[in-house]
Motif scaffolding. Structure first.
Motif, PDB file in Angstrom:
ATOM      1  N   ALA A  44       1.270  -3.150 -11.999  1.00 24.59           N
ATOM      2  CA  ALA A  44       2.717  -2.971 -12.023  1.00 24.59           C
ATOM      3  C   ALA A  44       3.214  -3.831 -10.843  1.00 24.59           C
ATOM      4  O   ALA A  44       4.222  -4.630 -10.892  1.00 24.59           O
ATOM      5  CB  ALA A  44       3.488  -1.938 -12.316  1.00 24.59           C
ATOM      6  N   SER A  45       2.846  -3.663  -9.489  1.00 21.34           N
ATOM      7  CA  SER A  45       3.365  -4.074  -8.341  1.00 21.34           C
ATOM      8  C   SER A  45       2.422  -5.398  -7.596  1.00 21.34           C
ATOM      9  O   SER A  45       2.842  -5.770  -6.754  1.00 21.34           O
ATOM     10  CB  SER A  45       3.259  -3.120  -7.360  1.00 21.34           C
ATOM     11  OG  SER A  45       2.099  -2.656  -7.033  1.00 21.34           O
ATOM     12  N   LYS A 104       0.938  -1.105  -0.149  1.00 18.95           N
ATOM     13  CA  LYS A 104      -0.068  -0.105   0.117  1.00 18.95           C
ATOM     14  C   LYS A 104       0.842   1.171   0.076  1.00 18.95           C
ATOM     15  O   LYS A 104       0.504   2.100  -0.464  1.00 18.95           O
ATOM     16  CB  LYS A 104      -1.053  -0.147   1.212  1.00 18.95           C
ATOM     17  CG  LYS A 104      -0.621  -0.086   2.455  1.00 18.95           C
ATOM     18  CD  LYS A 104      -1.573  -0.141   3.600  1.00 18.95           C
ATOM     19  CE  LYS A 104      -1.168  -0.256   4.927  1.00 18.95           C
ATOM     20  NZ  LYS A 104      -2.156  -0.059   5.801  1.00 18.95           N
ATOM     21  N   VAL A 105       2.067   1.277   0.767  1.00 16.85           N
ATOM     22  CA  VAL A 105       3.064   2.284   0.663  1.00 16.85           C
ATOM     23  C   VAL A 105       3.603   2.356  -0.915  1.00 16.85           C
ATOM     24  O   VAL A 105       3.567   3.470  -1.458  1.00 16.85           O
ATOM     25  CB  VAL A 105       4.064   2.089   1.595  1.00 16.85           C
ATOM     26  CG1 VAL A 105       5.148   2.995   1.417  1.00 16.85           C
ATOM     27  CG2 VAL A 105       3.582   2.303   3.094  1.00 16.85           C
ATOM     28  N   ARG A 106       3.866   1.449  -1.486  1.00 14.15           N
ATOM     29  CA  ARG A 106       4.513   1.339  -2.630  1.00 14.15           C
ATOM     30  C   ARG A 106       3.183   1.939  -3.737  1.00 14.15           C
ATOM     31  O   ARG A 106       3.636   2.795  -4.712  1.00 14.15           O
ATOM     32  CB  ARG A 106       4.904  -0.092  -3.520  1.00 14.15           C
ATOM     33  CG  ARG A 106       6.124  -0.439  -2.563  1.00 14.15           C
ATOM     34  CD  ARG A 106       6.353  -2.090  -2.643  1.00 14.15           C
ATOM     35  NE  ARG A 106       6.333  -2.198  -3.993  1.00 14.15           N
ATOM     36  CZ  ARG A 106       6.367  -3.696  -4.483  1.00 14.15           C
ATOM     37  NH1 ARG A 106       5.467  -4.462  -3.859  1.00 14.15           N
ATOM     38  NH2 ARG A 106       6.433  -3.963  -6.010  1.00 14.15           N
ATOM     39  N   LEU A 107       2.204   1.457  -3.757  1.00 12.72           N
ATOM     40  CA  LEU A 107       1.081   2.174  -4.709  1.00 12.72           C
ATOM     41  C   LEU A 107       0.760   3.488  -4.360  1.00 12.72           C
ATOM     42  O   LEU A 107       0.752   4.354  -5.329  1.00 12.72           O
ATOM     43  CB  LEU A 107      -0.175   1.246  -4.255  1.00 12.72           C
ATOM     44  CG  LEU A 107      -0.449  -0.133  -4.903  1.00 12.72           C
ATOM     45  CD1 LEU A 107      -1.585  -0.752  -4.148  1.00 12.72           C
ATOM     46  CD2 LEU A 107      -0.345  -0.165  -6.365  1.00 12.72           C
ATOM     47  N   HIS A 157      -5.348   0.447  -0.543  1.00 16.61           N
ATOM     48  CA  HIS A 157      -5.245  -0.363   0.620  1.00 16.61           C
ATOM     49  C   HIS A 157      -6.114  -1.665   0.363  1.00 16.61           C
ATOM     50  O   HIS A 157      -5.712  -2.874   0.678  1.00 16.61           O
ATOM     51  CB  HIS A 157      -5.711   0.102   1.606  1.00 16.61           C
ATOM     52  CG  HIS A 157      -5.466  -0.368   3.069  1.00 16.61           C
ATOM     53  ND1 HIS A 157      -5.645   0.445   4.367  1.00 16.61           N
ATOM     54  CD2 HIS A 157      -5.336  -1.769   3.396  1.00 16.61           C
ATOM     55  CE1 HIS A 157      -5.352  -0.268   5.005  1.00 16.61           C
ATOM     56  NE2 HIS A 157      -4.918  -1.504   5.046  1.00 16.61           N
ATOM     57  N   LEU A 158      -7.166  -1.236  -0.328  1.00 18.65           N
ATOM     58  CA  LEU A 158      -8.225  -2.664  -0.603  1.00 18.65           C
ATOM     59  C   LEU A 158      -7.557  -3.356  -1.729  1.00 18.65           C
ATOM     60  O   LEU A 158      -7.586  -4.758  -1.508  1.00 18.65           O
ATOM     61  CB  LEU A 158      -9.351  -2.148  -1.230  1.00 18.65           C
ATOM     62  CG  LEU A 158     -10.568  -3.064  -1.615  1.00 18.65           C
ATOM     63  CD1 LEU A 158     -10.905  -3.910  -0.397  1.00 18.65           C
ATOM     64  CD2 LEU A 158     -11.696  -2.484  -2.222  1.00 18.65           C
TER      65      LEU A 158
END
Ligand SMILES: N[C@@H](CCC(=O)N[C@@H](CS)C(=O)NCC(=O)O)C(=O)O
Length: 194
Positions: A190-191, A16-19, A154-155
């Motif tokens: 992508a992640s 969620k941090v990377r997104l 987050h979801l």
């Protein structure tokens, strides 16, 4: 200097941090901690809890995904496009439910990975909380905005991880449509963990 994120590719708390960083166009130098079940403190950098994610931004160390998200917004996106700093109680409830589910998943996955028999009733309660949590989110799906937001990201992190590890059934159409809409964005897909 590019902020460094100690993470793993499958860690949903890290994702969620990377997104958020990807959505805001913040470059992160990703450092893979490897197997998070290990007790080798060196893998986790300065984090005494030996968990990921941890952010190292210049001289500042930041622990815990939501705390890192707030730091990134304060330092890089004062207009808070993804509503990280919200005080909306319904949004914060949904965040609390998702964080609790993600923590339960960590316990189940790492117990199995370290050879613990998860048939104990303590783990039954965790599995039950995952099922009740996802049902609760489906019933409260209106809280997820259609535009990209930290709550929606987050979801995505939660649902992709649940699907990857198969610890809860995912037949929730309202949540699925929100996840699909966000996954259509290349910087989100992508992640996606594999
Ligand atoms: N509250 C923490 C939870 C982080 C967490 O549990 N991370 C998992 C990986 S997704 C971990 O590193 N677990 C190692 C362990 O529990 O030993 C956060 O939001 O960052």
């Amino acid at each position: 200097m590019t902020p460094r994120l100690i993470y793993t590719p499958r860690s949903h708390f890290s994702r969620k941090v990377r997104l958020l960083a990807d959505g805001l166009g913040i470059a992160l130098d990703l450092v893979d901690a490897g197997n998070v079940a290990d007790s080798d403190a060196a893998r986790f950098g300065p984090n005494p809890l030996m968990k990921v994610p941890t952010l190292i931004d210049g001289k500042q160390v930041v622990f815990d995904a939501d705390h890192i998200a707030a730091w990134l917004v304060r330092t890089h996106d004062p207009s808070d496009r993804f509503d990280v700093m919200t005080r909306d109680v319904d949004v914060l409830n949904a965040r609390a439910v998702m964080n609790g589910m993600m923590a339960a998943e960590v316990e189940l996955v790492l117990a199995a990975r370290t050879g613990i028999d998860t048939s104990h009733r303590r783990f039954d309660k965790m599995r039950a909380s995952l099922l009740a949590g996802i049902d609760w989110l489906e019933q409260n799906a209106d809280v997820f905005p259609s535009a990209p937001s930290y709550l929606g990201l987050h979801l995505v992190a939660l649902c992709d991880h649940l699907a990857l590890y198969g610890v809860a059934r995912l037949d929730h159409p309202r949540l699925a449509s929100r996840v699909a809409a966000l996954t259509a964005l290349p910087w989100v897909s992508a992640s996606k963990p594999v």
